[in-house]
Motif scaffolding. Structure first.
Motif, PDB file in Angstrom:
ATOM      1  N   GLY A  43       3.677  16.976  -0.340  1.00 52.44           N
ATOM      2  CA  GLY A  43       4.397  15.720  -0.548  1.00 52.44           C
ATOM      3  C   GLY A  43       4.102  14.707   0.543  1.00 52.44           C
ATOM      4  N   TRP A  44       4.324  15.117   1.804  1.00 54.43           N
ATOM      5  CA  TRP A  44       4.151  14.089   2.844  1.00 54.43           C
ATOM      6  C   TRP A  44       2.702  13.871   3.244  1.00 54.43           C
ATOM      7  CZ3 TRP A  44       2.202  14.771   7.745  1.00 54.43           C
ATOM      8  CH2 TRP A  44       2.177  16.084   8.268  1.00 54.43           C
ATOM      9  N   THR A  45       1.857  14.918   3.181  1.00 54.71           N
ATOM     10  CA  THR A  45       0.450  14.686   3.541  1.00 54.71           C
ATOM     11  C   THR A  45      -0.221  13.782   2.507  1.00 54.71           C
ATOM     12  OG1 THR A  45      -0.055  16.794   2.486  1.00 54.71           O
ATOM     13  CG2 THR A  45       0.023  16.781   4.884  1.00 54.71           C
ATOM     14  N   GLY A  46       0.127  13.959   1.233  1.00 54.04           N
ATOM     15  CA  GLY A  46      -0.432  13.101   0.191  1.00 54.04           C
ATOM     16  C   GLY A  46      -0.067  11.650   0.436  1.00 54.04           C
ATOM     17  N   LEU A  47       1.218  11.420   0.736  1.00 61.22           N
ATOM     18  CA  LEU A  47       1.692  10.058   0.981  1.00 61.22           C
ATOM     19  C   LEU A  47       0.955   9.408   2.145  1.00 61.22           C
ATOM     20  CD1 LEU A  47       5.590   9.867   0.905  1.00 61.22           C
ATOM     21  CD2 LEU A  47       3.927   8.724  -0.550  1.00 61.22           C
ATOM     22  N   VAL A  48       0.899  10.131   3.262  1.00 63.38           N
ATOM     23  CA  VAL A  48       0.310   9.548   4.464  1.00 63.38           C
ATOM     24  C   VAL A  48      -1.182   9.298   4.265  1.00 63.38           C
ATOM     25  CG1 VAL A  48      -0.207   9.980   6.897  1.00 63.38           C
ATOM     26  CG2 VAL A  48       2.055  10.497   6.003  1.00 63.38           C
ATOM     27  N   SER A  49      -1.902  10.287   3.697  1.00 66.71           N
ATOM     28  CA  SER A  49      -3.347  10.083   3.560  1.00 66.71           C
ATOM     29  C   SER A  49      -3.648   9.010   2.516  1.00 66.71           C
ATOM     30  CB  SER A  49      -4.039  11.399   3.210  1.00 66.71           C
ATOM     31  OG  SER A  49      -3.466  11.949   2.054  1.00 66.71           O
ATOM     32  N   GLY A  50      -2.829   8.948   1.445  1.00 69.37           N
ATOM     33  CA  GLY A  50      -3.023   7.906   0.443  1.00 69.37           C
ATOM     34  C   GLY A  50      -2.861   6.526   1.054  1.00 69.37           C
ATOM     35  N   THR A  51      -1.773   6.350   1.825  1.00 69.97           N
ATOM     36  CA  THR A  51      -1.527   5.048   2.444  1.00 69.97           C
ATOM     37  C   THR A  51      -2.659   4.688   3.400  1.00 69.97           C
ATOM     38  OG1 THR A  51       0.821   5.546   2.326  1.00 69.97           O
ATOM     39  CG2 THR A  51       0.176   3.701   3.714  1.00 69.97           C
ATOM     40  N   LEU A  52      -3.087   5.676   4.211  1.00 70.42           N
ATOM     41  CA  LEU A  52      -4.167   5.395   5.161  1.00 70.42           C
ATOM     42  C   LEU A  52      -5.445   4.991   4.453  1.00 70.42           C
ATOM     43  CD1 LEU A  52      -3.691   8.149   7.899  1.00 70.42           C
ATOM     44  CD2 LEU A  52      -3.193   5.694   8.030  1.00 70.42           C
ATOM     45  N   PHE A  94       0.808  -1.211   0.000  1.00 68.27           N
ATOM     46  CA  PHE A  94       0.000   0.000   0.000  1.00 68.27           C
ATOM     47  C   PHE A  94       0.848   1.270   0.000  1.00 68.27           C
ATOM     48  CE2 PHE A  94      -3.573  -2.464   2.261  1.00 68.27           C
ATOM     49  CZ  PHE A  94      -3.949  -2.995   1.058  1.00 68.27           C
ATOM     50  N   PHE A  95       2.110   1.173   0.388  1.00 71.96           N
ATOM     51  CA  PHE A  95       2.959   2.357   0.339  1.00 71.96           C
ATOM     52  C   PHE A  95       3.281   2.769  -1.095  1.00 71.96           C
ATOM     53  CE2 PHE A  95       4.265   0.971   4.692  1.00 71.96           C
ATOM     54  CZ  PHE A  95       3.841   2.112   5.355  1.00 71.96           C
ATOM     55  N   ASN A  96       3.265   1.787  -2.006  1.00 69.40           N
ATOM     56  CA  ASN A  96       3.748   2.055  -3.358  1.00 69.40           C
ATOM     57  C   ASN A  96       2.807   2.913  -4.201  1.00 69.40           C
ATOM     58  OD1 ASN A  96       6.251   0.808  -3.253  1.00 69.40           O
ATOM     59  ND2 ASN A  96       5.355  -1.192  -3.627  1.00 69.40           N
ATOM     60  N   ALA A  97       1.502   2.650  -4.116  1.00 68.04           N
ATOM     61  CA  ALA A  97       0.570   3.369  -4.997  1.00 68.04           C
ATOM     62  C   ALA A  97       0.594   4.873  -4.742  1.00 68.04           C
ATOM     63  CB  ALA A  97      -0.835   2.804  -4.853  1.00 68.04           C
ATOM     64  N   PRO A  98       0.504   5.340  -3.473  1.00 75.45           N
ATOM     65  CA  PRO A  98       0.593   6.784  -3.264  1.00 75.45           C
ATOM     66  C   PRO A  98       1.979   7.335  -3.597  1.00 75.45           C
ATOM     67  CG  PRO A  98       0.427   5.637  -1.167  1.00 75.45           C
ATOM     68  CD  PRO A  98       0.161   4.628  -2.232  1.00 75.45           C
ATOM     69  N   LEU A  99       3.028   6.530  -3.427  1.00 79.28           N
ATOM     70  CA  LEU A  99       4.375   6.994  -3.787  1.00 79.28           C
ATOM     71  C   LEU A  99       4.415   7.386  -5.252  1.00 79.28           C
ATOM     72  CD1 LEU A  99       7.170   4.744  -2.291  1.00 79.28           C
ATOM     73  CD2 LEU A  99       6.953   7.209  -2.145  1.00 79.28           C
TER      74      LEU A  99
END
Lengths: 566, 94
Positions: free
Chosen positions: A454-463, A431-436
Motif C-alpha cells: 500500500g504505502w510503497t506503491g503510493l510513494v513510488s507512484g508519486t515519485l 500527482f498524489f491522486n493518480a497513484p492513490l
C-alpha cells in the motif's frame, strides 16, 4: 490579472442595487451557519452532517465544492483561448469518474463506515499508508484554500476596488464563522445555495451574450471572421494536450485525462467524497455523485461558452486573442469578468458578483471543511489523543478550522508573492491522486495486497510522476529540464499515467514478498470478503433510484453530448 | 438534522429548500423592480436591447416560488432518532 492598469479596465460600476443583492447573499450565508449550529450535537454532526442529508443536496454539494474560483476563472479562460476542446474537462475528465465512484467505490466508503478517505486507507493498509495519505492531503488542502482565498481577494480588488488585505480578511472571516458554527452542514448547505446563485448569474450572462452575438450562428460567423473556426470542434483536441499527433491526442485525452487524472481526482479526493458520505443512507450516498453528474454535464455551457463569447464580443479580449495571447493589459483569465462588464445591466451585475464571490468562498470552505475532518479524526484522534470524549473532537474541529483559516491567509499572501510557485505546488499535489486511485482500486479488489505494498506503491507512484514532470519542458517551471519533449496538459497526462503504472507494478511486486492482512480484518474493505448484504442498497425499485441504471442514463447522455459537439 | 427532541416534526425554516426559495424569490423581486423602474436605454443596450433585469427577475420569481411551494407541499419530516437510520446497512465493522 492583477497588474495595476488592468484594475481600472475590469472595474465594474456596481451601484446600490448591486450592493444590496450582494449584501443579501451574505446575510443568507451567515444565517445558514447560525441555523446549522443548532443541529451540531456530536462530532459526526460537525464533520459528516450526522450522515443525514438527502441525495439531491449532497449531489449538488458534490459538484459545487469543485465549482470554485479555479474552475470558473480557469475554464472560462480555456474556453476563450482554445474553445470547445475545454469540454473534455467535464465530459471526459469528470462524468465517467463520478459515475464510477458512485457505482463501484462508494459502497466501500459508505458501507465500511469510515469517516474519511484516509481512514479507509488506515483500515485497509495500516498506519504508514494512512500517514502518507492524510498528511499530504491536509497540507494540500490548506495550501489550495490559500490559493482560492488569494484569487477571491484579487477579484474583489479589481471589481470593486477594495484593498487586497481587506477582502482577504473579510472573506476568511465569513468562511471561518459559518464553518466553525455549523460544520459540514453549513458548508454543504452553502454549497447548494451557491450552486443556484451561480446558475442564476451565469445562465442569463450566457443567454444575453448569445443573443447579443446573434445566436449560435452569430458566434460561428464571428469565430470564422477571427479565423478560429477549428475551435468549434472538441476532438481531437490537440490544442488541449499540446500533442502534434491527433491520434496520440485522443489517446492522451481518453486515458490521461479521462482515466488516470480524473479517476484519481474524483474517486479519492476527500473534498468530494466527504459530500457523498454525508448522505442519509447507502442509496443516497451512491446516487449523490450521479445526481451531481447531470448538472455537471451542462455546466460547461454556462462557463466555457461565455469564455468563447467573450473572445468575440469583448473588443480588448478579441484583440488580445488575435495577437496570439500577448500584449495585455488583460488576459484570458479576465474573460468572464469582461463579459459581465460589457453585457450585464446593474441588478444582474449584483447577482453575478454575488455568484462569483459565492463560488470562491465555497471553494475555500470545501477545502477547510475537508481539512478539519482529516486533521481531527485522522491525525489528532489516531496518533495524538486517542480516547477523549466526543465533544473534545468537535471543539478540536472548530480550532482546526480557525488554524486552517489563519494558515490559508498566510498562504494567500505567499501566493501573491510567488504565483508561479503556487501553480507548481498544485500540479505537484495533483500527482498524489493518480497513484492513490491505483492503490485504492487494487486494494478494494485484491485481498492479498499487503499493507507494505500500500504505502510503497503510493510513494513510488508519486515519485515517478515527479520525475516525469522534472524531465518535461515546463510542468514544474524552472525545475523542469526538457529532456523529454512534453509540455502543457500532455506532460501532466504522461506524469499521471506513469504514476499509475508504477504504483500498480510496485504494489504487485511488493505484495508477493510481504505479509497480507488477516482476512477477518478486511470485511467491508475488499470486494471478495464483503457479504452482499453489507453493500445492500435499499432502493425503491424505480430506475431513477437504482444507481447503476441512473448512471447508465447519465453515461448515454454524455456520449450524445460528445457526438453533438464533436 | 439530528436535533429533534420530540417524536416527529417538520424541519420547518431550516429546510434548505426554504432558504434557496427565499433568496431566489428576493432576487427576483429586486430584479423585477429594477427592470421596471431602472431600465435606461444605456442599460438595455448593454444586453442587446432586452430588458434583462425584468426577464431574469420573472424567471427567478418562478424558480424561487417553486422551491417555496415544494417545501410547503412536501415538508421534510425529521424522525426522533435519525442516527438509527444507519441500521439499513449492517456493516461488518464498528
Amino acid at each position: 490579472m492583477i497588474a495595476l492598469d488592468s484594475s481600472s479596465i475590469l472595474r465594474l460600476d456596481a451601484n446600490w442595487v448591486d450592493y444590496l443583492l450582494i449584501a443579501t447573499y451574505f446575510v443568507f450565508v451567515l444565517g445558514i451557519g447560525l441555523m446549522a449550529r443548532r443541529s451540531v450535537s456530536t462530532s459526526l454532526d460537525f464533520f459528516l452532517s450526522g450522515r443525514s442529508l438527502p441525495a439531491w443536496v449532497t449531489g449538488l454539494a458534490f459538484i459545487s465544492a469543485n465549482l470554485g474560483a479555479v474552475e470558473v476563472m480557469g475554464m472560462s479562460a480555456n474556453g476563450a483561448e482554445i474553445g470547445m476542446p475545454t469540454f473534455h474537462y467535464y465530459w471526459i475528465g469528470a462524468i465517467p469518474a463520478m459515475l464510477f465512484l458512485a457505482v463501484v467505490m462508494m459502497p466501500f466508503y459508505y458501507g465500511s463506515k469510515v469517516r474519511s478517505v484516509p481512514e479507509f486507507m488506515l483500515r485497509r493498509f495500516g498506519p504508514t499508508a494512512h500517514l502518507v495519505n492524510s498528511i499530504s492531503f491536509a497540507i494540500a488542502q490548506v495550501l489550495i484554500a490559500g490559493v482560492n482565498l488569494y484569487l477571491l481577494a484579487t477579484i474583489v480588488n479589481s471589481l470593486l476596488g477594495w484593498p487586497i488585505w481587506v477582502s482577504t480578511v473579510a472573506a476568511a472571516l465569513i468562511v471561518l464563522s459559518y464553518i466553525t458554527l455549523g460544520g459540514l452542514s453549513a458548508a454543504i448547505y452553502n454549497e447548494v445555495l451557491q450552486f443556484f446563485v451561480i446558475v442564476a448569474a451565469l445562465l442569463p450572462l450566457t443567454v444575453i451574450a448569445l443573443h447579443k452575438v446573434g445566436g449560435w450562428g452569430g458566434l460561428k460567423d464571428k469565430m470564422a471572421t477571427a479565423h478560429t473556426t477549428s475551435q468549434l470542434s472538441s476532438w481531437p483536441g490537440n490544442s488541449l494536450t499540446g500533442f502534434t499527433s491527433s491520434f496520440w491526442s485522443v489517446i492522451g485525452i481518453v486515458f490521461g485525462l479521462g482515466f488516470v487524472l480524473s479517476f484519481g481526482y474524483w474517486t479519492t479526493n476527500f473534498v468530494e467524497v466527504q459530500r457523498a458520505m454525508a448522505s442519509k443512507d447507502m442509496n443516497s450516498a451512491r446516487r449523490a455523485p450521479i445526481i451531481g453528474a447531470f448538472p455537471k454535464m451542462f455546466i460547461p455551457f454556462i462557463i466555457i461558452v461565455p469564455g468563447m463569447l467573450a473572445a468575440v464580443l469583448v473588443p480588448e479580449l478579441a484583440k488580445y486573442k488575435a495577437a496570439g495571447g500577448k500584449g495585455g493589459p488583460i488576459d484570458y483569465n479576465d474573460s468572464i469578468l469582461l463579459l459581465m462588464r460589457d453585457v450585464l445591466p446593474n441588478g444582474l451585475l449584483g447577482v453575478a458578483i454575488a455568484g462569483l464571490l459565492a463560488a470562491f468562498m465555497a471553494g475555500m470552505a470545501a477545502n477547510v471543511s475537508a481539512f478539519n475532518t482529516v486533521f481531527s479524526y485522522d491525525i489528532w484522534q489516531t496518533y495524538i489523543k486517542k480516547d477523549k470524549p466526543d465533544g473534545y473532537y468537535t471543539a478540536l474541529g472548530r480550532w482546526a478550522t480557525l488554524g486552517a483559516t489563519v494558515i490559508a491567509i498566510g498562504t494567500s499572501l505567499l501566493a501573491g508573492q510567488f504565483s508561479n510557485m503556487m501553480n507548481y505546488l498544485q500540479t505537484l499535489f495533483g500527482f498524489f491522486n493518480a497513484p492513490l486511485f491505483a492503490t485504492f482500486i487494487l486494494g478494494m479488489f485484491w485481498k492479498r495486497m499487503t499493507p507494505t505494498a500500500g504505502w510503497t506503491g503510493l510513494v513510488s507512484g508519486t515519485l515517478s510522476a515527479v520525475v516525469v514532470a522534472i524531465l518535461s519542458n515546463d510542468a514544474l517551471g524552472s525545475l523542469s529540464t526538457g529532456v523529454v519533449n512534453l509540455s502543457g496538459q500532455g506532460a501532466s497526462f504522461v506524469a499521471a499515467g506513469a504514476a499509475f503504472v508504477v504504483d500498480i507494478l510496485v504494489s504487485v511486486v511488493v505484495t508477493t514478498v510481504t505479509l497480507p492482512k488477516p482476512e477477518s480484518e478486511l470485511r467491508g474493505l475488499v470486494y471478495s470478503l464483503t457479504p452482499k448484504e453489507d453493500h445492500h442498497d435499499d432502493h425503491g425499485g424505480s430506475w431513477w433510484q437504482s444507481p447503476p441504471k441512473l448512471a447508465g442514463v447519465a453515461l448515454v447522455m454524455v456520449i450524445i453530448l460528445n457526438i453533438l459537439f464533436r | 438534522m439530528a436535533t429533534a427532541k420530540t417524536q416527529r416534526h417538520a424541519a420547518g425554516l431550516f429546510d434548505i429548500r426554504n432558504i434557496i426559495g427565499a433568496l431566489l424569490f428576493l432576487y427576483g423581486v429586486v430584479l423585477f423592480i429594477a427592470g421596471i423602474v431602472g431600465s435606461s436605454s444605456v442599460q438595455k443596450a448593454k444586453a442587446g436591447g432586452v430588458n434583462a433585469n425584468l426577464w431574469v427577475g420573472i424567471a427567478l420569481l418562478l424558480v424561487g416560488g417553486f422551491f417555496l411551494v415544494w417545501a410547503y407541499v412536501r415538508p421534510v419530516v425529521v424522525p426522533d432518532d435519525l442516527d438509527q437510520t444507519d441500521e439499513k446497512q449492517p456493516a461488518g465493522n464498528p
